[in-house]
Design a protein around this motif. Sequence first.
Motif, mmCIF file in Angstrom:
data_model
loop_
_atom_site.group_PDB
_atom_site.id
_atom_site.type_symbol
_atom_site.label_atom_id
_atom_site.label_comp_id
_atom_site.label_asym_id
_atom_site.label_seq_id
_atom_site.Cartn_x
_atom_site.Cartn_y
_atom_site.Cartn_z
ATOM 1 N N ALA A 68 0.809 -1.217 0.000
ATOM 2 C CA ALA A 68 0.000 0.000 0.000
ATOM 3 C C ALA A 68 0.844 1.269 0.000
ATOM 4 C CB ALA A 68 -0.936 0.003 1.207
ATOM 5 N N GLU A 69 1.727 1.406 0.972
ATOM 6 C CA GLU A 69 2.514 2.625 1.110
ATOM 7 C C GLU A 69 3.919 2.292 1.574
ATOM 8 O OE1 GLU A 69 0.626 5.926 3.196
ATOM 9 O OE2 GLU A 69 -1.194 4.709 3.254
ATOM 10 N N LEU A 123 3.846 -0.638 4.284
ATOM 11 C CA LEU A 123 2.556 -1.172 4.691
ATOM 12 C C LEU A 123 1.999 -2.092 3.619
ATOM 13 C CD1 LEU A 123 0.895 2.112 6.002
ATOM 14 C CD2 LEU A 123 2.191 0.431 7.289
ATOM 15 N N GLN A 175 -1.644 -4.159 2.703
ATOM 16 C CA GLN A 175 -3.054 -4.349 3.027
ATOM 17 C C GLN A 175 -3.450 -5.767 2.658
ATOM 18 O OE1 GLN A 175 -5.219 -1.268 1.037
ATOM 19 N NE2 GLN A 175 -4.875 0.173 2.702
ATOM 20 N N LYS A 228 -7.020 -5.670 6.628
ATOM 21 C CA LYS A 228 -6.045 -5.580 7.709
ATOM 22 C C LYS A 228 -4.761 -4.983 7.140
ATOM 23 C CE LYS A 228 -3.841 -9.304 9.420
ATOM 24 N NZ LYS A 228 -3.626 -10.568 10.140
ATOM 25 N N THR A 229 -4.181 -4.044 7.854
ATOM 26 C CA THR A 229 -2.933 -3.421 7.425
ATOM 27 C C THR A 229 -1.794 -3.957 8.277
ATOM 28 O OG1 THR A 229 -4.107 -1.416 6.779
ATOM 29 C CG2 THR A 229 -1.735 -1.244 7.064
ATOM 30 N N SER A 263 2.442 -3.851 8.926
ATOM 31 C CA SER A 263 3.624 -3.032 8.661
ATOM 32 C C SER A 263 4.878 -3.857 8.931
ATOM 33 C CB SER A 263 3.619 -1.777 9.530
ATOM 34 O OG SER A 263 3.737 -2.121 10.880
#
Length: 80
Positions: A41-42, A49, A51, A61-62, A64
Amino acid sequence: MKQPENMCKVRNTVVNNVGKRVKIKANKGRNKVDIAEGIIAETYPCVFLIQVEGELAESVKTMSFSYTDVLTKEVELVLC
């Protein structure tokens, strides 16, 4: 503080694959392994991150991870 060359390679690989689907294998210790599939995602300077879709269709759910986790092979990423 300057990052090691290998760390930069890991970060660049993750940054170049933002938005792509990956399979994650995370070592949680004591012979516990978490396997999931999600989308990058990022990215941030020290972490990224992912997802992951939950059991319900609407839940996301994220997770990291740090680039160090990938470098030390605590987390393995495979492009799908």
